[in-house]
Design a protein around this motif. Structure first.
Motif, PDB file in Angstrom:
ATOM      1  N   PHE A  83    -147.383 -67.286 -13.691  1.00 29.07           N
ATOM      2  CA  PHE A  83    -147.002 -66.621 -14.936  1.00 29.07           C
ATOM      3  C   PHE A  83    -147.397 -65.149 -14.950  1.00 29.07           C
ATOM      4  O   PHE A  83    -146.662 -64.319 -15.502  1.00 29.07           O
ATOM      5  CB  PHE A  83    -147.559 -67.364 -16.150  1.00 29.07           C
ATOM      6  N   THR A  84    -148.508 -64.807 -14.329  1.00 30.02           N
ATOM      7  CA  THR A  84    -148.893 -63.398 -14.250  1.00 30.02           C
ATOM      8  C   THR A  84    -147.891 -62.626 -13.392  1.00 30.02           C
ATOM      9  O   THR A  84    -147.468 -61.517 -13.756  1.00 30.02           O
ATOM     10  CB  THR A  84    -150.321 -63.248 -13.687  1.00 30.02           C
ATOM     11  N   LEU A  85    -147.480 -63.231 -12.278  1.00 30.95           N
ATOM     12  CA  LEU A  85    -146.471 -62.606 -11.418  1.00 30.95           C
ATOM     13  C   LEU A  85    -145.149 -62.436 -12.167  1.00 30.95           C
ATOM     14  O   LEU A  85    -144.526 -61.374 -12.123  1.00 30.95           O
ATOM     15  CB  LEU A  85    -146.277 -63.448 -10.160  1.00 30.95           C
ATOM     16  N   LEU A  86    -144.758 -63.476 -12.876  1.00 35.98           N
ATOM     17  CA  LEU A  86    -143.515 -63.432 -13.652  1.00 35.98           C
ATOM     18  C   LEU A  86    -143.565 -62.343 -14.725  1.00 35.98           C
ATOM     19  O   LEU A  86    -142.610 -61.557 -14.868  1.00 35.98           O
ATOM     20  CB  LEU A  86    -143.280 -64.803 -14.287  1.00 35.98           C
ATOM     21  N   LEU A  87    -144.666 -62.275 -15.463  1.00 38.17           N
ATOM     22  CA  LEU A  87    -144.811 -61.247 -16.500  1.00 38.17           C
ATOM     23  C   LEU A  87    -144.841 -59.847 -15.891  1.00 38.17           C
ATOM     24  O   LEU A  87    -144.255 -58.913 -16.452  1.00 38.17           O
ATOM     25  CB  LEU A  87    -146.082 -61.483 -17.309  1.00 38.17           C
ATOM     26  N   GLY A  88    -145.519 -59.696 -14.762  1.00 37.88           N
ATOM     27  CA  GLY A  88    -145.578 -58.390 -14.111  1.00 37.88           C
ATOM     28  C   GLY A  88    -144.209 -57.906 -13.659  1.00 37.88           C
ATOM     29  O   GLY A  88    -143.840 -56.745 -13.871  1.00 37.88           O
ATOM     30  N   LEU A  89    -143.447 -58.798 -13.040  1.00 32.77           N
ATOM     31  CA  LEU A  89    -142.083 -58.432 -12.631  1.00 32.77           C
ATOM     32  C   LEU A  89    -141.204 -58.144 -13.834  1.00 32.77           C
ATOM     33  O   LEU A  89    -140.413 -57.196 -13.831  1.00 32.77           O
ATOM     34  CB  LEU A  89    -141.479 -59.533 -11.759  1.00 32.77           C
ATOM     35  N   LEU A  92    -153.154 -41.706  -1.931  1.00 31.59           N
ATOM     36  CA  LEU A  92    -153.347 -40.285  -1.638  1.00 31.59           C
ATOM     37  C   LEU A  92    -152.916 -39.952  -0.213  1.00 31.59           C
ATOM     38  O   LEU A  92    -152.635 -38.799   0.101  1.00 31.59           O
ATOM     39  CB  LEU A  92    -154.819 -39.894  -1.845  1.00 31.59           C
ATOM     40  N   TYR A  93    -152.859 -40.961   0.644  1.00 30.54           N
ATOM     41  CA  TYR A  93    -152.422 -40.809   2.032  1.00 30.54           C
ATOM     42  C   TYR A  93    -150.912 -41.012   2.077  1.00 30.54           C
ATOM     43  O   TYR A  93    -150.412 -42.079   1.724  1.00 30.54           O
ATOM     44  CB  TYR A  93    -153.141 -41.837   2.905  1.00 30.54           C
ATOM     45  N   GLN A  94    -150.186 -40.004   2.486  1.00 35.27           N
ATOM     46  CA  GLN A  94    -148.723 -40.034   2.447  1.00 35.27           C
ATOM     47  C   GLN A  94    -148.112 -39.784   3.826  1.00 35.27           C
ATOM     48  O   GLN A  94    -147.350 -38.851   4.030  1.00 35.27           O
ATOM     49  CB  GLN A  94    -148.207 -38.989   1.445  1.00 35.27           C
ATOM     50  N   ALA A  95    -148.428 -40.637   4.798  1.00 39.27           N
ATOM     51  CA  ALA A  95    -147.849 -40.516   6.136  1.00 39.27           C
ATOM     52  C   ALA A  95    -146.481 -41.208   6.157  1.00 39.27           C
ATOM     53  O   ALA A  95    -146.230 -42.139   5.379  1.00 39.27           O
ATOM     54  CB  ALA A  95    -148.770 -41.158   7.163  1.00 39.27           C
ATOM     55  N   PRO A  96    -145.592 -40.770   7.027  1.00 38.96           N
ATOM     56  CA  PRO A  96    -144.258 -41.371   7.088  1.00 38.96           C
ATOM     57  C   PRO A  96    -144.263 -42.892   7.310  1.00 38.96           C
ATOM     58  O   PRO A  96    -143.470 -43.604   6.696  1.00 38.96           O
ATOM     59  CB  PRO A  96    -143.591 -40.649   8.266  1.00 38.96           C
ATOM     60  N   TRP A  97    -145.152 -43.397   8.158  1.00 46.27           N
ATOM     61  CA  TRP A  97    -145.152 -44.833   8.461  1.00 46.27           C
ATOM     62  C   TRP A  97    -145.519 -45.673   7.245  1.00 46.27           C
ATOM     63  O   TRP A  97    -144.916 -46.714   7.011  1.00 46.27           O
ATOM     64  CB  TRP A  97    -146.077 -45.140   9.638  1.00 46.27           C
ATOM     65  N   ILE A  98    -146.511 -45.211   6.456  1.00 41.42           N
ATOM     66  CA  ILE A  98    -146.896 -46.011   5.282  1.00 41.42           C
ATOM     67  C   ILE A  98    -145.905 -45.800   4.141  1.00 41.42           C
ATOM     68  O   ILE A  98    -145.658 -46.716   3.353  1.00 41.42           O
ATOM     69  CB  ILE A  98    -148.358 -45.743   4.849  1.00 41.42           C
ATOM     70  N   ASN A  99    -145.294 -44.633   4.075  1.00 43.53           N
ATOM     71  CA  ASN A  99    -144.263 -44.417   3.055  1.00 43.53           C
ATOM     72  C   ASN A  99    -143.032 -45.271   3.335  1.00 43.53           C
ATOM     73  O   ASN A  99    -142.354 -45.713   2.400  1.00 43.53           O
ATOM     74  CB  ASN A  99    -143.893 -42.938   2.968  1.00 43.53           C
ATOM     75  N   ALA A 100    -142.762 -45.531   4.603  1.00 49.13           N
ATOM     76  CA  ALA A 100    -141.653 -46.434   4.944  1.00 49.13           C
ATOM     77  C   ALA A 100    -141.943 -47.839   4.429  1.00 49.13           C
ATOM     78  O   ALA A 100    -141.047 -48.533   3.923  1.00 49.13           O
ATOM     79  CB  ALA A 100    -141.425 -46.453   6.450  1.00 49.13           C
ATOM     80  N   ILE A 101    -143.186 -48.270   4.521  1.00 46.75           N
ATOM     81  CA  ILE A 101    -143.567 -49.578   3.976  1.00 46.75           C
ATOM     82  C   ILE A 101    -143.483 -49.554   2.461  1.00 46.75           C
ATOM     83  O   ILE A 101    -142.965 -50.490   1.834  1.00 46.75           O
ATOM     84  CB  ILE A 101    -144.991 -49.967   4.438  1.00 46.75           C
ATOM     85  N   ARG A 102    -143.975 -48.479   1.849  1.00 48.60           N
ATOM     86  CA  ARG A 102    -143.932 -48.354   0.386  1.00 48.60           C
ATOM     87  C   ARG A 102    -142.501 -48.334  -0.142  1.00 48.60           C
ATOM     88  O   ARG A 102    -142.270 -48.679  -1.300  1.00 48.60           O
ATOM     89  CB  ARG A 102    -144.641 -47.074  -0.052  1.00 48.60           C
ATOM     90  N   ASN A 103    -141.552 -47.928   0.672  1.00 53.03           N
ATOM     91  CA  ASN A 103    -140.158 -47.863   0.234  1.00 53.03           C
ATOM     92  C   ASN A 103    -139.446 -49.203   0.288  1.00 53.03           C
ATOM     93  O   ASN A 103    -138.291 -49.303  -0.087  1.00 53.03           O
ATOM     94  CB  ASN A 103    -139.389 -46.811   1.034  1.00 53.03           C
ATOM     95  N   THR A 104    -140.123 -50.253   0.756  1.00 57.42           N
ATOM     96  CA  THR A 104    -139.563 -51.600   0.673  1.00 57.42           C
ATOM     97  C   THR A 104    -139.973 -52.195  -0.677  1.00 57.42           C
ATOM     98  O   THR A 104    -140.924 -51.721  -1.316  1.00 57.42           O
ATOM     99  CB  THR A 104    -140.089 -52.507   1.808  1.00 57.42           C
ATOM    100  N   THR A 105    -139.280 -53.220  -1.119  1.00 58.07           N
ATOM    101  CA  THR A 105    -139.603 -53.839  -2.412  1.00 58.07           C
ATOM    102  C   THR A 105    -141.026 -54.378  -2.419  1.00 58.07           C
ATOM    103  O   THR A 105    -141.810 -54.080  -3.318  1.00 58.07           O
ATOM    104  CB  THR A 105    -138.599 -54.966  -2.738  1.00 58.07           C
ATOM    105  N   LEU A 106    -141.369 -55.173  -1.413  1.00 60.94           N
ATOM    106  CA  LEU A 106    -142.706 -55.750  -1.355  1.00 60.94           C
ATOM    107  C   LEU A 106    -143.767 -54.666  -1.186  1.00 60.94           C
ATOM    108  O   LEU A 106    -144.816 -54.695  -1.856  1.00 60.94           O
ATOM    109  CB  LEU A 106    -142.798 -56.782  -0.225  1.00 60.94           C
ATOM    110  N   GLY A 107    -143.508 -53.707  -0.328  1.00 61.01           N
ATOM    111  CA  GLY A 107    -144.444 -52.606  -0.122  1.00 61.01           C
ATOM    112  C   GLY A 107    -144.682 -51.808  -1.385  1.00 61.01           C
ATOM    113  O   GLY A 107    -145.807 -51.403  -1.685  1.00 61.01           O
ATOM    114  N   SER A 108    -143.630 -51.599  -2.151  1.00 63.52           N
ATOM    115  CA  SER A 108    -143.745 -50.884  -3.419  1.00 63.52           C
ATOM    116  C   SER A 108    -144.585 -51.660  -4.426  1.00 63.52           C
ATOM    117  O   SER A 108    -145.435 -51.094  -5.114  1.00 63.52           O
ATOM    118  CB  SER A 108    -142.356 -50.626  -3.992  1.00 63.52           C
ATOM    119  N   LEU A 109    -144.353 -52.963  -4.499  1.00 62.84           N
ATOM    120  CA  LEU A 109    -145.095 -53.793  -5.447  1.00 62.84           C
ATOM    121  C   LEU A 109    -146.573 -53.896  -5.085  1.00 62.84           C
ATOM    122  O   LEU A 109    -147.431 -53.911  -5.966  1.00 62.84           O
ATOM    123  CB  LEU A 109    -144.484 -55.192  -5.528  1.00 62.84           C
TER     124      LEU A 109
END
Length: 130
Positions: A15-21, A79-96
């Motif tokens: 339910f927490t996951l559902l409410l968060g989404l 605060l760390y904004q390297a291309p490799w981790i930003n690529a992960i952050r740009n996925t749905t799961l990575g963003s969440l």
């Protein structure tokens, strides 16, 4: 000794996951302060529930400290904004999971979310005696 009841925690996690989404999906229709802060608060609460599920005999204080430390570490990692981790952050799961940019207000949200979990546990409603 008090122990966490895993079926209860599975329901809390779901339910927490559902409410968060839902707070992200329906943000345009929510009051602005809920849309801005609910997702981060619920994310930290979810971390608290997950850690409690994985470590059912740990005291609530330990779960809260580790959950809050984990949440803060994820936020500080933004605060760390390297291309490799930003690529992960740009996925749905990575963003969440990882987020995108550091915000001081997120640290407050995480503190509130973990505090909510801690207080619910300390109320005695979620734990069983072993």
């Amino acid at each position: 000794m008090r122990i966490r009841r895993w079926p209860v925690y599975l329901v809390l996690i779901f339910f927490t996951l559902l409410l968060g989404l839902a707070s992200r999906i329906y943000a345009p229709w929510l009051p602005s302060w809920i849309a801005a802060y609910a997702g981060d608060t619920l994310w930290a609460l979810l971390i608290f529930w997950l850690l409690g599920l994985l470590r059912p005999t740990w005291p609530s204080e330990r779960v809260a400290i580790i959950a809050l430390g984990f949440a803060f570490a994820i936020e500080i990692s933004q605060l760390y904004q390297a291309p490799w981790i930003n690529a992960i952050r740009n996925t749905t799961l990575g963003s969440l999971v990882l987020g995108h940019s550091f915000l001081w207000s997120d640290l407050v949200c995480y503190s509130v979310g973990v505090l909510m979990g801690y207080l619910l546990e300390k109320s005695g409603l979620l734990l069983a005696k072993s």
